[in-house]
Design a protein around this motif. Sequence first.
Motif, PDB file in Angstrom:
ATOM      1  N   LEU A 103     -10.308   3.761 -15.490  1.00 32.50           N
ATOM      2  CA  LEU A 103     -10.516   2.707 -14.511  1.00 32.50           C
ATOM      3  C   LEU A 103     -10.896   3.261 -13.161  1.00 32.50           C
ATOM      4  CD1 LEU A 103      -7.313   2.681 -13.194  1.00 32.50           C
ATOM      5  CD2 LEU A 103      -7.087   1.367 -15.248  1.00 32.50           C
TER       6      LEU A 103
ATOM      7  N   MET B 262       5.832  -8.271  -9.180  1.00 29.29           N
ATOM      8  CA  MET B 262       6.254  -7.018  -8.547  1.00 29.29           C
ATOM      9  C   MET B 262       6.439  -7.201  -7.045  1.00 29.29           C
ATOM     10  SD  MET B 262       6.920  -4.557 -10.505  1.00 29.29           S
ATOM     11  CE  MET B 262       7.691  -5.749 -11.564  1.00 29.29           C
TER      12      MET B 262
ATOM     13  N   ARG C  64     -12.052  -0.651  -7.302  1.00 29.27           N
ATOM     14  CA  ARG C  64     -13.092  -1.496  -6.721  1.00 29.27           C
ATOM     15  C   ARG C  64     -12.853  -1.686  -5.241  1.00 29.27           C
ATOM     16  NH1 ARG C  64     -15.002  -6.462 -10.488  1.00 29.27           N
ATOM     17  NH2 ARG C  64     -14.740  -5.426 -12.478  1.00 29.27           N
TER      18      ARG C  64
ATOM     19  N   ILE D 149       9.922  -1.160  -4.549  1.00 28.27           N
ATOM     20  CA  ILE D 149      10.415  -0.658  -5.836  1.00 28.27           C
ATOM     21  C   ILE D 149      11.015   0.727  -5.597  1.00 28.27           C
ATOM     22  CG2 ILE D 149       9.691   0.118  -8.133  1.00 28.27           C
ATOM     23  CD1 ILE D 149       7.428  -1.969  -7.959  1.00 28.27           C
TER      24      ILE D 149
ATOM     25  N   GLN E  47       1.095   3.306 -12.161  1.00 28.70           N
ATOM     26  CA  GLN E  47      -0.292   2.976 -11.830  1.00 28.70           C
ATOM     27  C   GLN E  47      -0.609   3.192 -10.363  1.00 28.70           C
ATOM     28  OE1 GLN E  47      -1.127  -1.005 -13.258  1.00 28.70           O
ATOM     29  NE2 GLN E  47      -0.202  -0.476 -15.201  1.00 28.70           N
ATOM     30  N   ASN E  48       0.334   2.930  -9.504  1.00 27.70           N
ATOM     31  CA  ASN E  48       0.077   3.075  -8.080  1.00 27.70           C
ATOM     32  C   ASN E  48       1.397   3.282  -7.357  1.00 27.70           C
ATOM     33  OD1 ASN E  48      -0.730   2.913  -5.432  1.00 27.70           O
ATOM     34  ND2 ASN E  48      -2.216   1.296  -5.822  1.00 27.70           N
TER      35      ASN E  48
ATOM     36  N   ILE F 275      -3.583  -2.652  -5.447  1.00 30.89           N
ATOM     37  CA  ILE F 275      -2.930  -3.462  -6.481  1.00 30.89           C
ATOM     38  C   ILE F 275      -2.597  -2.561  -7.676  1.00 30.89           C
ATOM     39  CG2 ILE F 275      -3.970  -5.669  -5.864  1.00 30.89           C
ATOM     40  CD1 ILE F 275      -5.837  -4.545  -8.430  1.00 30.89           C
ATOM     41  N   PHE F 276      -1.882  -3.122  -8.649  1.00 32.19           N
ATOM     42  CA  PHE F 276      -1.590  -2.373  -9.879  1.00 32.19           C
ATOM     43  C   PHE F 276      -2.656  -2.760 -10.903  1.00 32.19           C
ATOM     44  CE2 PHE F 276       2.601  -3.274  -7.898  1.00 32.19           C
ATOM     45  CZ  PHE F 276       2.857  -1.981  -7.481  1.00 32.19           C
ATOM     46  N   PRO F 277      -3.639  -1.886 -11.149  1.00 28.69           N
ATOM     47  CA  PRO F 277      -4.836  -2.305 -11.871  1.00 28.69           C
ATOM     48  C   PRO F 277      -4.616  -2.738 -13.322  1.00 28.69           C
ATOM     49  CG  PRO F 277      -4.842   0.067 -11.509  1.00 28.69           C
ATOM     50  CD  PRO F 277      -3.716  -0.486 -10.719  1.00 28.69           C
ATOM     51  N   LEU F 278      -3.635  -2.153 -14.006  1.00 30.50           N
ATOM     52  CA  LEU F 278      -3.483  -2.487 -15.424  1.00 30.50           C
ATOM     53  C   LEU F 278      -2.487  -3.612 -15.665  1.00 30.50           C
ATOM     54  CD1 LEU F 278      -3.572   1.105 -16.914  1.00 30.50           C
ATOM     55  CD2 LEU F 278      -5.381  -0.596 -16.905  1.00 30.50           C
ATOM     56  N   LEU F 279      -1.709  -3.950 -14.655  1.00 28.05           N
ATOM     57  CA  LEU F 279      -0.821  -5.097 -14.805  1.00 28.05           C
ATOM     58  C   LEU F 279      -1.647  -6.365 -14.638  1.00 28.05           C
ATOM     59  CD1 LEU F 279       2.374  -4.157 -12.754  1.00 28.05           C
ATOM     60  CD2 LEU F 279       1.870  -3.730 -15.140  1.00 28.05           C
ATOM     61  N   THR F 280      -1.172  -7.448 -15.244  1.00 25.86           N
ATOM     62  CA  THR F 280      -1.898  -8.699 -15.077  1.00 25.86           C
ATOM     63  C   THR F 280      -1.686  -9.217 -13.653  1.00 25.86           C
ATOM     64  OG1 THR F 280      -0.048 -10.078 -15.711  1.00 25.86           O
ATOM     65  CG2 THR F 280      -1.469  -9.307 -17.489  1.00 25.86           C
TER      66      THR F 280
ATOM     67  N   GLN G 171      -8.981  -9.177  -5.168  1.00 27.10           N
ATOM     68  CA  GLN G 171      -7.882  -8.215  -5.092  1.00 27.10           C
ATOM     69  C   GLN G 171      -7.176  -8.307  -3.747  1.00 27.10           C
ATOM     70  OE1 GLN G 171      -8.941  -4.222  -6.148  1.00 27.10           O
ATOM     71  NE2 GLN G 171      -9.663  -4.802  -8.175  1.00 27.10           N
TER      72      GLN G 171
ATOM     73  N   MET H 207       6.114  -2.285  -2.226  1.00 25.94           N
ATOM     74  CA  MET H 207       6.752  -3.472  -2.787  1.00 25.94           C
ATOM     75  C   MET H 207       8.276  -3.379  -2.735  1.00 25.94           C
ATOM     76  SD  MET H 207       4.334  -5.344  -3.576  1.00 25.94           S
ATOM     77  CE  MET H 207       3.340  -4.543  -2.362  1.00 25.94           C
TER      78      MET H 207
ATOM     79  N   GLY I  62      -7.136  -5.119 -12.279  1.00 29.08           N
ATOM     80  CA  GLY I  62      -8.245  -4.208 -12.011  1.00 29.08           C
ATOM     81  C   GLY I  62      -9.603  -4.858 -12.246  1.00 29.08           C
ATOM     82  N   LEU I  63      -9.628  -5.979 -12.979  1.00 28.60           N
ATOM     83  CA  LEU I  63     -10.904  -6.643 -13.261  1.00 28.60           C
ATOM     84  C   LEU I  63     -11.310  -7.628 -12.166  1.00 28.60           C
ATOM     85  CD1 LEU I  63     -10.548  -7.406 -17.086  1.00 28.60           C
ATOM     86  CD2 LEU I  63     -11.681  -5.491 -15.986  1.00 28.60           C
ATOM     87  N   LEU I  64     -10.414  -7.855 -11.192  1.00 31.09           N
ATOM     88  CA  LEU I  64     -10.761  -8.779 -10.107  1.00 31.09           C
ATOM     89  C   LEU I  64     -11.777  -8.132  -9.174  1.00 31.09           C
ATOM     90  CD1 LEU I  64      -7.251 -10.106  -9.013  1.00 31.09           C
ATOM     91  CD2 LEU I  64      -8.857 -11.161 -10.590  1.00 31.09           C
TER      92      LEU I  64
ATOM     93  N   ILE J  24       8.237  -3.476 -16.196  1.00 30.76           N
ATOM     94  CA  ILE J  24       6.973  -3.725 -15.491  1.00 30.76           C
ATOM     95  C   ILE J  24       6.925  -2.866 -14.227  1.00 30.76           C
ATOM     96  CG2 ILE J  24       5.549  -5.485 -14.366  1.00 30.76           C
ATOM     97  CD1 ILE J  24       6.775  -7.545 -16.222  1.00 30.76           C
TER      98      ILE J  24
ATOM     99  N   GLU K  59       1.810 -10.380 -13.268  1.00 31.59           N
ATOM    100  CA  GLU K  59       2.786  -9.285 -13.167  1.00 31.59           C
ATOM    101  C   GLU K  59       2.725  -8.631 -11.788  1.00 31.59           C
ATOM    102  OE1 GLU K  59       3.007  -7.866 -17.855  1.00 31.59           O
ATOM    103  OE2 GLU K  59       1.474  -7.058 -16.551  1.00 31.59           O
TER     104      GLU K  59
END
Lengths: 262, 298
Positions: free
Chosen positions: B294, A106, B297, B191, B181-182, A94-99, A149, B189, A142-144, B174, A102
């Motif tokens: 970060l 994507m 996980r 992109i 980030q990845n 996943i994209f850790p810093l996006l909500t 995730q 996706m 990233g907090l999930l 975005i 978001e």
Amino acid sequence: MSLDGEIILQLNNVESSYGPVKAIRGVSLAVRQSSIVTVLGANGAGKSTILKTISGIIDPQKGSVIYKGEPIQKKDPAWIVRQGIAHVPEGREIFPLLTVRENLLMGAYTRSIGERAAVDSEIEQIHAYFPILKERSGQPAGLLSGGQQQMLAISRALLAKPTIMLLDEPSLGLSPKLTKEIFEIILRINRERGVTILLVEQNARVALKYADFGYVLEVGRIVMEDTCAVLREKDDIKEFYLGIKESGVRGTRRWKKKKNWR
Amino acid sequence: MLQFLQLVASGIAQGCIYGLIALGFVLIYKATEAVNFAQGDLMMLGGFVGLTCTVALGMPFWVAFIATLIVMMLFGMVLERAVLRPLLGHPSFTVVMATIGIGFLARGVVTMIPGWGTDTYVLPVPYRDEIVRIGGSDGSGGLVLSMEHLMIIAVTALLILSLFLLFKYTKIGIAMQATSQNQLAAFYMGIPVRRINMLVWGISAAVSACAGLLLAPITFVHANMGFIGLKAFPAAVVGGFGSIPGALVGGLIVGIIETLAGFYLPEGFKDIAAYIVVLVMLVVKPNGLFGENLRKRV
């Protein structure tokens, strides 16, 4: 069971490698419309490589990937996503810093702005599958937790409006309970939306339970293929993938049995 | 006290320049995980393009300003396509060497172009030598700010705001964040990662060019003005390499400390103050002020 659909994805004798290391050596398989197909295999058997070859991340050296009657090998990954093949990568990615929201948007990147309303309503439907994603919509992904995730990764792929979804080890690192939950949702996505699913798994027990048709991959080759109902009863599958050991006639068991894939 | 505020105000203006260049570093670093050592030289090129637009082509200043940003954005995109993309997949060391090469090349080529050369030029700006007083009475006393400094602060604020809106609320913005980030997941996706990287280079070059145009009224335009990039580097480190707000805050901190050190401390400290700050920062908080930390996980 839906094993009478048309073949929408077919691999013919595909060979792919990472540099000099050959990962799959002539794999042929077929995926029928609206079915769940699984590819079983140990670490390094080449399962993920098959999926990466289909989604265009890796170009095969030989063979062809036929999707809806057209060869799609060596095409751009973005183009392949637009044709309706969505890939849920191993380890979520996943994209850790996006909500969370978001991240979902994507997933719909390849869809046009005109579909904005459709995308929004699909996000609503996804929230029905995974209520936790609604709850944590505004938080960085990233907090999930790991399971959440995975749910996000599946939902994100779903937003590309796929005809076929490639799932790479969705059970990785999840508890048996969470694994079951995820697979129930995968089943629902397949039955309710008719999304064809190609699933790669190490967890043979779960995969054979939910899938319709299965392939067994060993060091880059398909060694067995059948419906999952049949596969579940095969001796080699039982012993090497499900861990069920039978004792012989005199109560002794060969210490090391040879696989013969019959 | 007034003197102190006066110094802080000009420190902020100086810091905005550092912040903008640091922002250019950070954008490219986040997208491609390589540091672009030619960032300062992109700024210098921006200064010269601005000079050509105003002096040689006779455009009004603000038209020239926009034109320069567009030209430099295209230049950054071409640079990515021609030099950086073929290096995709090589170790970041290779990319860093390439950018250092681009920097030398840019400084060299500029001296060969007629009308640019090794001389120092004045960029004619409409707000030259104007001053603004805050407080005080009857045109005396109070905080005195030159229009050049005010413009730097205002334009920087505007640029940062528009970048913030771009990254937070547009699909392409975005997607840029997602790609940084990845990258692999971005490919999955659908992109267009390569095109996104090209765009990031374009934006980064435009931001640097903007810094060059803002700085030009104060330091003039010359082939070596890009060396200020060496001070933007500490700014990026203080802010936490990889953080966009960090780059700006780091720039402001370095700018203010440098200005104060130049006034209150013995001669010579002005030039090393920034590096002392960096050393202290690296010892105390190696990730910088806004460094992102970060872990994945499973």
